[in-house]
Enzyme design. Structure first.
Site, PDB file in Angstrom:
ATOM      1  N   SER A 154       0.825  -1.204   0.000  1.00 36.04           N
ATOM      2  CA  SER A 154       0.000   0.000   0.000  1.00 36.04           C
ATOM      3  C   SER A 154       0.859   1.254   0.000  1.00 36.04           C
ATOM      4  O   SER A 154       1.971   1.262   0.540  1.00 36.04           O
ATOM      5  CB  SER A 154      -0.881  -0.002   1.255  1.00 36.04           C
ATOM      6  OG  SER A 154      -1.492   1.261   1.446  1.00 36.04           O
ATOM      7  N   LYS A 197       2.465  -3.392   6.394  1.00 42.51           N
ATOM      8  CA  LYS A 197       2.703  -3.554   4.956  1.00 42.51           C
ATOM      9  C   LYS A 197       4.197  -3.484   4.635  1.00 42.51           C
ATOM     10  O   LYS A 197       4.730  -4.312   3.894  1.00 42.51           O
ATOM     11  CB  LYS A 197       1.936  -2.490   4.170  1.00 42.51           C
ATOM     12  CG  LYS A 197       0.418  -2.698   4.146  1.00 42.51           C
ATOM     13  CD  LYS A 197       0.052  -4.032   3.506  1.00 42.51           C
ATOM     14  CE  LYS A 197      -1.448  -4.201   3.371  1.00 42.51           C
ATOM     15  NZ  LYS A 197      -1.816  -5.498   2.748  1.00 42.51           N
ATOM     16  N   TYR A 249      -1.245  -0.194  10.431  1.00 44.11           N
ATOM     17  CA  TYR A 249      -1.570  -0.840   9.145  1.00 44.11           C
ATOM     18  C   TYR A 249      -0.409  -0.646   8.160  1.00 44.11           C
ATOM     19  O   TYR A 249       0.084  -1.616   7.577  1.00 44.11           O
ATOM     20  CB  TYR A 249      -2.867  -0.259   8.570  1.00 44.11           C
ATOM     21  CG  TYR A 249      -3.100  -0.631   7.138  1.00 44.11           C
ATOM     22  CD1 TYR A 249      -2.862   0.281   6.121  1.00 44.11           C
ATOM     23  CD2 TYR A 249      -3.533  -1.905   6.798  1.00 44.11           C
ATOM     24  CE1 TYR A 249      -3.045  -0.070   4.801  1.00 44.11           C
ATOM     25  CE2 TYR A 249      -3.730  -2.261   5.479  1.00 44.11           C
ATOM     26  CZ  TYR A 249      -3.479  -1.323   4.481  1.00 44.11           C
ATOM     27  OH  TYR A 249      -3.671  -1.668   3.169  1.00 44.11           O
TER      28      TYR A 249
HETATM   29  C1  WQD Z   1      -9.197   9.953   0.629  1.00 44.82           C
HETATM   30  C2  WQD Z   1      -9.380  11.454   0.778  1.00 44.82           C
HETATM   31  C3  WQD Z   1      -9.618  12.172   3.063  1.00 44.82           C
HETATM   32  C4  WQD Z   1     -13.438  10.061   3.662  1.00 44.82           C
HETATM   33  C5  WQD Z   1      -6.765   4.942   2.692  1.00 44.82           C
HETATM   34  C6  WQD Z   1      -5.789   4.069   3.392  1.00 44.82           C
HETATM   35  C7  WQD Z   1      -4.892   3.393   2.401  1.00 44.82           C
HETATM   36  C8  WQD Z   1      -5.683   2.702   1.323  1.00 44.82           C
HETATM   37  C9  WQD Z   1      -6.696   3.635   0.696  1.00 44.82           C
HETATM   38  C10 WQD Z   1      -5.653   0.376   1.923  1.00 44.82           C
HETATM   39  C11 WQD Z   1      -8.593  12.053   1.941  1.00 44.82           C
HETATM   40  C12 WQD Z   1     -10.900  12.431   2.290  1.00 44.82           C
HETATM   41  C13 WQD Z   1     -12.257  10.567   3.152  1.00 44.82           C
HETATM   42  C14 WQD Z   1     -14.500  10.945   3.951  1.00 44.82           C
HETATM   43  C15 WQD Z   1     -13.160  12.787   3.201  1.00 44.82           C
HETATM   44  N1  WQD Z   1      -6.326   1.571   1.848  1.00 44.82           N
HETATM   45  N2  WQD Z   1     -12.127  11.908   2.916  1.00 44.82           N
HETATM   46  N3  WQD Z   1     -14.318  12.284   3.712  1.00 44.82           N
HETATM   47  O1  WQD Z   1      -6.794   8.008   3.450  1.00 44.82           O
HETATM   48  O2  WQD Z   1      -5.978   8.277   1.044  1.00 44.82           O
HETATM   49  O3  WQD Z   1      -6.077   5.990   2.051  1.00 44.82           O
HETATM   50  O4  WQD Z   1      -7.488   4.168   1.764  1.00 44.82           O
HETATM   51  O5  WQD Z   1      -4.569   0.140   1.450  1.00 44.82           O
HETATM   52  O6  WQD Z   1      -4.127   2.468   3.106  1.00 44.82           O
HETATM   53  O7  WQD Z   1      -4.978   4.893   4.194  1.00 44.82           O
HETATM   54  O8  WQD Z   1      -8.175   7.175   1.473  1.00 44.82           O
HETATM   55  O9  WQD Z   1     -10.566   7.295   0.964  1.00 44.82           O
HETATM   56  O10 WQD Z   1      -9.836   7.394   3.405  1.00 44.82           O
HETATM   57  O11 WQD Z   1      -9.410   9.348   1.913  1.00 44.82           O
HETATM   58  O12 WQD Z   1     -13.025  14.019   2.990  1.00 44.82           O
HETATM   59  O13 WQD Z   1     -15.613  10.545   4.423  1.00 44.82           O
HETATM   60  O14 WQD Z   1     -10.756  11.728   1.066  1.00 44.82           O
HETATM   61  O15 WQD Z   1      -9.324  13.272   3.932  1.00 44.82           O
HETATM   62  O16 WQD Z   1      -8.161  13.343   1.547  1.00 44.82           O
HETATM   63  P1  WQD Z   1      -6.713   7.476   2.061  1.00 44.82           P
HETATM   64  P2  WQD Z   1      -9.568   7.745   1.990  1.00 44.82           P
END
Ligand code: WQD
Length: 340
Positions: free
Chosen positions: A127, A155, A151
């Site tokens: 990841s 990885k 997490y």
């Molecule tokens: C994306 C963007 C949030 C939710 C995570 C894991 C990573 C991988 C992918 C497994 C950010 C914003 C989010 C919401 C929002 N998973 N957001 N409102 O954090 O980049 O990565 O998922 O491998 O390991 O860390 O993805 O989708 O949580 O967030 O504004 O309800 O959307 O701040 O900018 P992230 P995410």
């Protein structure tokens, strides 16, 4: 290209089910196991419908070393794609030991089973969370490593275990660092079905669009990005699946191990995701800016050039394509795999 017998751990998960289909479409023989900790048995029928064949499957846990070894021998497996694991950042902070036991000890158990069964190829689901979030994108594979949650630590540990095992034996391994998987198979028979409240942006947006939730909370709009909201690299899950087919085909060509980003190289903001989802669903999706979520980076997107050079793979689908496919899945399966 000769066909391979490929075993998928975590085959009934969001990523695993899409990889099973991509492998079958490329002529490989697919088998798999899962413990259904975070997925539904219903996926097996859906995959069988799409592939027009049922895959050999067993309900196994990563801790079952001997049972996995005999599953690999029985099915004459050539290579393993390792997807089984726990994947919630927030949950890993609350339950670190469970994450180290499943993701790290479970991967060691799998590698020992592969040794017992004389299986010498592994593609590992890593990841982009292994990267230090305080650095500028695009992120190449040589970017600074610095996970900020258990997490992400699990990885990078498994990557290192695979690299060390490959250097000491005839094992060959490719660690694939995923950015942000989104979208669904165009059939709308399989897709992302998070347990409980989605942590990730896209499934949450789509549950608001289909009326299951009231509004999207935008976690901050004061980031150093063009519109102030967080920027990420959203890769269509079918492109991600094709990247795994390319990786399993490449195992024969590497000497020990390699590490490769799977991303589009394009950054999209939260607001751009919401707007693309509104176009796909042809409706407004209510949203409101709230305070930042701790640990979120401003921007994170891939430099995908190594994948193109070493795997001959490049993402083909756009964020708009992913929103259209994700919406079709959500609209036709508002309660995921559970019947309403
Ligand atoms: C994306 C963007 C949030 C939710 C995570 C894991 C990573 C991988 C992918 C497994 C950010 C914003 C989010 C919401 C929002 N998973 N957001 N409102 O954090 O980049 O990565 O998922 O491998 O390991 O860390 O993805 O989708 O949580 O967030 O504004 O309800 O959307 O701040 O900018 P992230 P995410």
């Amino acid at each position: 290209m000769h066909t391979l017998n490929v075993a998928l751990t975590g085959v009934t998960g969001y990523i695993g089910s899409h990889i099973a289909i991509a492998l079958a479409e490329h002529g490989h023989w697919v088998v798999g196991f899962d413990n259904f900790a975070n997925s539904s048995p219903a996926v097996l029928d859906r995959v069988a419908t799409i592939c027009d064949t049922s895959m050999p499957f067993a309900e196994l846990d990563l801790a079952d070393t001997d049972a996995i070894a005999s599953f690999l021998v029985t099915n004459k497996v050539d290579a393993v794609i390792h997807l089984a694991g726990l994947k919630s950042v927030a949950e890993s902070v609350a339950e670190p030991l469970r994450y180290y036991e499943t993701n790290v000890a479970g991967s060691v158990s799998l590698l020992k089973a592969m040794e017992q069964a004389n299986v010498h190829g592994i593609v590992f689901s890593s990841s982009a969370t292994v990267y230090d979030p305080n650095q500028t994108s695009p992120l190449g594979e040589d970017a600074v490593i610095g996970p900020i949650n258990p997490y992400g630590h699990t990885k990078i540990m498994v990557e290192q275990i695979i690299n060390n095992a490959a250097a000491a034996s005839s094992l060959k391994g490719i660690n694939l660092r995923y950015f942000n998987p989104v979208g669904a198979h165009p059939s709308a028979l399989i897709g992302e079905d998070p347990v409980g409240t989605p942590n990730n942006l896209m499934p949450y947006v789509m549950q608001v669009a289909v009326g299951m939730r009231d509004e999207v909370s935008i976690y901050g709009d004061d980031y150093a990005t063009p519109d102030g909201t967080g920027v990420r690299d959203y890769i269509h899950v079918c492109d991600l699946a094709d990247g795994h087919v390319a990786a399993v085909n490449a195992l024969a060509k590497i000497s020990t191990s390699d590490t490769i980003n799977l991303g589009t190289g394009v950054g999209s903001s939260v607001r751009e995701v919401i707007a693309a989802a509104e176009r796909a669903a042809d409706r407004d999706i209510p949203h409101r800016v709230v305070k930042r979520r701790p640990g979120d980076a401003d921007m994170s997107y891939a430099d995908p050039s190594r994948a193109e050079h070493r795997l001959g793979w490049k993402a083909q689908r756009t964020l708009a394509d992913a929103c259209v496919d994700h919406w079709r899945w959500q609209d036709q399966n508002p309660h995921g795999y559970t019947t309403s």
